[in-house]
Design a protein around this motif. Structure first.
Motif, short mmCIF file in Angstrom:
data_model
loop_
_atom_site.label_atom_id
_atom_site.label_comp_id
_atom_site.label_asym_id
_atom_site.label_seq_id
_atom_site.Cartn_x
_atom_site.Cartn_y
_atom_site.Cartn_z
N ILE A 191 0.84 -1.19 0.00
CA ILE A 191 0.00 0.00 0.00
C ILE A 191 0.88 1.24 0.00
O ILE A 191 1.86 1.31 0.73
CB ILE A 191 -0.92 0.02 1.24
N CYS A 192 0.52 2.21 -0.81
CA CYS A 192 1.22 3.50 -0.76
C CYS A 192 1.12 4.04 0.66
O CYS A 192 0.06 4.00 1.29
CB CYS A 192 0.61 4.47 -1.75
N SER A 193 2.22 4.57 1.17
CA SER A 193 2.35 4.87 2.59
C SER A 193 2.00 6.33 2.90
O SER A 193 2.47 7.25 2.23
CB SER A 193 3.79 4.59 3.03
N LEU A 194 1.20 6.50 3.96
CA LEU A 194 0.95 7.84 4.46
C LEU A 194 2.19 8.40 5.15
O LEU A 194 2.51 9.58 5.02
CB LEU A 194 -0.22 7.81 5.45
N TYR A 199 1.11 9.91 -1.24
CA TYR A 199 -0.06 10.47 -1.93
C TYR A 199 0.14 11.96 -2.18
O TYR A 199 0.25 12.75 -1.25
CB TYR A 199 -1.33 10.24 -1.10
N GLU A 200 0.21 12.32 -3.45
CA GLU A 200 0.40 13.72 -3.83
C GLU A 200 -0.93 14.45 -3.98
O GLU A 200 -1.08 15.59 -3.57
CB GLU A 200 1.19 13.80 -5.14
N SER A 201 -1.93 13.80 -4.59
CA SER A 201 -3.25 14.41 -4.75
C SER A 201 -4.28 13.31 -4.98
O SER A 201 -3.95 12.21 -5.44
CB SER A 201 -3.27 15.40 -5.92
N TRP A 202 -5.54 13.64 -4.64
CA TRP A 202 -6.62 12.65 -4.78
C TRP A 202 -7.89 13.38 -5.21
O TRP A 202 -8.40 14.24 -4.49
CB TRP A 202 -6.84 11.92 -3.46
N GLU A 203 -8.38 13.04 -6.39
CA GLU A 203 -9.64 13.57 -6.90
C GLU A 203 -10.49 12.42 -7.41
O GLU A 203 -10.01 11.29 -7.52
CB GLU A 203 -9.38 14.58 -8.02
N ASP A 204 -11.74 12.71 -7.73
CA ASP A 204 -12.66 11.64 -8.11
C ASP A 204 -12.21 10.91 -9.37
O ASP A 204 -12.44 9.70 -9.50
CB ASP A 204 -14.06 12.21 -8.32
N VAL A 209 0.25 9.52 -7.16
CA VAL A 209 0.95 8.84 -6.06
C VAL A 209 2.40 8.61 -6.44
O VAL A 209 2.77 8.62 -7.62
CB VAL A 209 0.30 7.48 -5.71
N ARG A 210 3.21 8.39 -5.41
CA ARG A 210 4.60 7.98 -5.61
C ARG A 210 4.67 6.45 -5.63
O ARG A 210 3.94 5.78 -4.91
CB ARG A 210 5.47 8.49 -4.46
N VAL A 211 5.56 5.92 -6.46
CA VAL A 211 5.80 4.47 -6.44
C VAL A 211 6.38 4.13 -5.07
O VAL A 211 7.44 4.64 -4.70
CB VAL A 211 6.76 4.06 -7.56
N PRO A 212 5.71 3.29 -4.28
CA PRO A 212 6.11 3.11 -2.88
C PRO A 212 7.33 2.23 -2.71
O PRO A 212 7.71 1.44 -3.59
CB PRO A 212 4.87 2.46 -2.26
N ASP A 213 7.95 2.36 -1.56
CA ASP A 213 9.03 1.48 -1.14
C ASP A 213 8.55 0.03 -1.21
O ASP A 213 7.42 -0.27 -0.84
CB ASP A 213 9.42 1.85 0.29
N ASN A 214 9.41 -0.87 -1.70
CA ASN A 214 9.14 -2.30 -1.83
C ASN A 214 8.22 -2.66 -3.00
O ASN A 214 7.88 -3.84 -3.17
CB ASN A 214 8.54 -2.89 -0.54
N ALA A 215 7.81 -1.69 -3.82
CA ALA A 215 6.99 -2.02 -4.99
C ALA A 215 7.84 -2.70 -6.05
O ALA A 215 9.03 -2.41 -6.21
CB ALA A 215 6.34 -0.77 -5.56
#
Length: 551
Positions: A191-194, A199-204, A209-215
């Motif tokens: 899961i992308c980490s808080l 998370y850069e932005s979230w709209e409908d 998002v950033r590619v998370p650690d361990n992806a």
């Protein structure tokens, strides 16, 4: 004797010595070239995405002119001998096995293994839907970029993500090697980490998002309170190395908090913010039993317990028991592959290179020490290694800790908290994002100690763990490692349990509450205890973690 006469004459003639020296070097080179067996090296595979039964071609060098028991390993799967179509010094052709997964591919010849490259089974690439699976369900229509490195920004376009993030999350695939033989553990997703500000932005209809650690390469999905979206394929590129999970060990642990001697009158409550065991690739299969049941089970990795109407003659106990699997984590990083530049606009970089209440990274003394330790080095991984070596050389471990980093610098002796604070401060001062990991260490006799170590962020790779205290022999001969200083840089063992990464930020539930923060326990938090209403005083004890069983 006549045979050696020309050689004697040459030796007497000093003008011939350079010629003899050159001939000697040529002879040594030819001899060593014949004696040294080169490790195989993969340059490319074609195709990179293939279907079982199709022929895959591996190009490279030092494969040998014949197979002679050598093998190609696909994500832990070994083809049978009839699958090999061709085997030459620079080229291998092999049919892709039917039951193969997606993951790392490499060539093994005897006890030598090649570098690994990523192979993807085309059957694992999700089929794109033309719309949501059901009304209101999240739907991923497209990605602005089909691939990118760890930490890069991905724009996800689609429908029904929600106008605000709320409980929404983005999942990436995650595959980490289980051992040197290449067997893979395929997680259902990371899961992308808080905490990492992924998370850069979230709209409908759009998420960044950033590619998370361990992806790793695989599916991207969006999860909302309406359900899980379809998946699109994303390729993680430019990896600077690998992670390997080793030596899984199981633990049953318990930790307890006791409250007593409350000087209180009616109209009072006490909130206890007790950390959960942190879930990660190295800490998995978590099960917990909590007594009493918390008011909030998981808020930023912490459970909130509310004790109401405390009475002075009663003792109140909160008990948490966990079952979990813990593995050692080793990294294999190639410094020359590392992207040296950080995205300085990313909040992760800004937060974890700035000073905080535990990490005085902006003092002149820390900045001077850091600059001396790294010299002219610009590679963040090598900066971290240089600082690690300086700390383990210039300081000595002790059972007693220091109240401040300044006292640690003066006394030159300290506990794991001192080492972790100093290492984190020097990393941040050098421009390398870093944070303290808090938890406990489990000794051979199952006793425990509050323990702290560090992880630093490498662009294009992710977080790298290090433990300067144990690397400096902090627990004597307890860790069974030949060279602790070498091992505990960029690796950690399976005899630790982590509760927090960095400082867990918590907010008071009542503006008039009185807060208490505990020092040197198994989690760094802004609040541990919050007294509300008519409580003048009380006694609290946070007991060390207790190991009930191990396997």
């Amino acid at each position: 004797m006549a045979v050696f006469t020309p050689l004697k004459n040459l030796l007497k003639d000093q003008r011939s010595l350079p010629v003899l020296f050159l001939l000697l070097l040529i002879g040594l080179y030819v001899f060593s070239s014949q004696m040294i067996e080169q490790s195989p090296r993969i340059e490319s595979i074609t195709p990179e995405v293939g279907a079982p039964g199709k022929v895959l071609v591996i190009s490279g060098e030092h494969f040998g002119t014949e197979r002679n028991g050598a093998e190609v390993i696909f994500a832990g799967t070994r083809p049978n001998s009839t699958s090999y179509v061709e085997w030459t010094e620079n080229r291998i052709s092999v049919r892709i096995p039917e039951d193969v997964g997606s993951g790392k591919l490499y060539v093994r010849i005897g006890n030598k293994a090649s570098n690994s490259v990523l192979f993807t089974n085309s059957r694992h690439i999700p089929k794109q839907l033309s719309g949501p699976a059901a009304p209101g369900m999240p739907y991923v229509a497209s990605l602005d970029n089909p691939g990118g490195p760890i930490g890069s920004v991905v724009s996800i376009r689609g429908l029904n993500f929600g106008s605000e993030q709320g409980s929404g999350r983005v999942y990436f695939s995650s595959t980490i090697a289980q051992n040197d033989q290449g067997r893979e553990v395929i997680d259902r997703g990371i899961i992308c980490s808080l905490a990492d500000f992924d998370y850069e932005s979230w709209e409908d209809q759009a998420i960044e998002v950033r590619v998370p650690d361990n992806a790793t390469s695989g599916s991207i999905r969006v999860l909302t309170d309406r359900g899980v979206s379809n998946a699109l394929y994303f390729e993680v590129t430019d990896l600077a190395g690998d992670r390997i999970l080793r030596e899984k060990r199981g633990y049953q642990i318990n930790y307890t908090v006791e409250i007593e001697e409350a000087d209180a009158s009616p109209g009072n409550s006490l909130n206890l913010w007790i950390p959960n065991v942190m879930k990660s690739p190295t800490q998995d299969n978590l099960e917990a039993v909590r007594d009493p049941i918390p008011l909030w089970e998981d808020y930023n990795g912490v459970a909130r317990y509310r004790l109401q109407e405390l009475e002075p003659w009663r003792r109140y106990t909160v008990s948490v028991t966990y079952w979990l699997d813990r593995t050692a984590l080793e990294t294999r990083i190639v410094p020359s592959r590392i992207i040296s530049e950080y995205d300085r606009d990313w909040r992760l970089y800004r937060v974890y290179t700035s000073p905080d209440s535990y990490v005085p990274s902006a003092t002149r003394e820390i900045e001077t020490m850091s600059a001396r330790a790294i010299g002219r080095e610009s590679n963040p991984y090598l900066k971290a290694r240089n600082i690690f070596r300086v700390i383990t050389r210039d300081f000595a471990p002790s059972a007693a800790g220091n109240d401040t980093v300044a006292l640690f610098l003066e006394n030159r002796q300290g506990d794991s908290f001192d080492y972790a604070r100093l290492y984190t401060a020097m990393l941040r001062a050098s421009g390398v994002p870093a944070r303290i990991i808090s938890g406990c260490y489990i000794f051979g006799d199952s006793t425990t100690s509050f323990h702290y170590w560090v992880e630093f962020y490498v662009p294009g790779f992710g977080w790298v763990p290090s433990d300067p205290f144990i690397g400096d022999g902090g627990y004597g001969e307890e860790p069974e490692v030949d060279d602790p200083q070498e091992y505990y840089f960029a690796n950690v063992d399976n005899r630790r349990i982590a509760f927090s990464r960095g400082i867990i930020e918590l907010r008071p539930t009542d503006p008039g509450s009185r807060l208490n923060v505990k020092s040197r326990i198994y989690s760094l938090q802004t609040i541990h205890e919050e007294a509300v209403g008519n409580i003048s005083s009380y006694q609290s004890r946070w007991f060390p973690v207790r190991v009930i069983d191990r396997w």
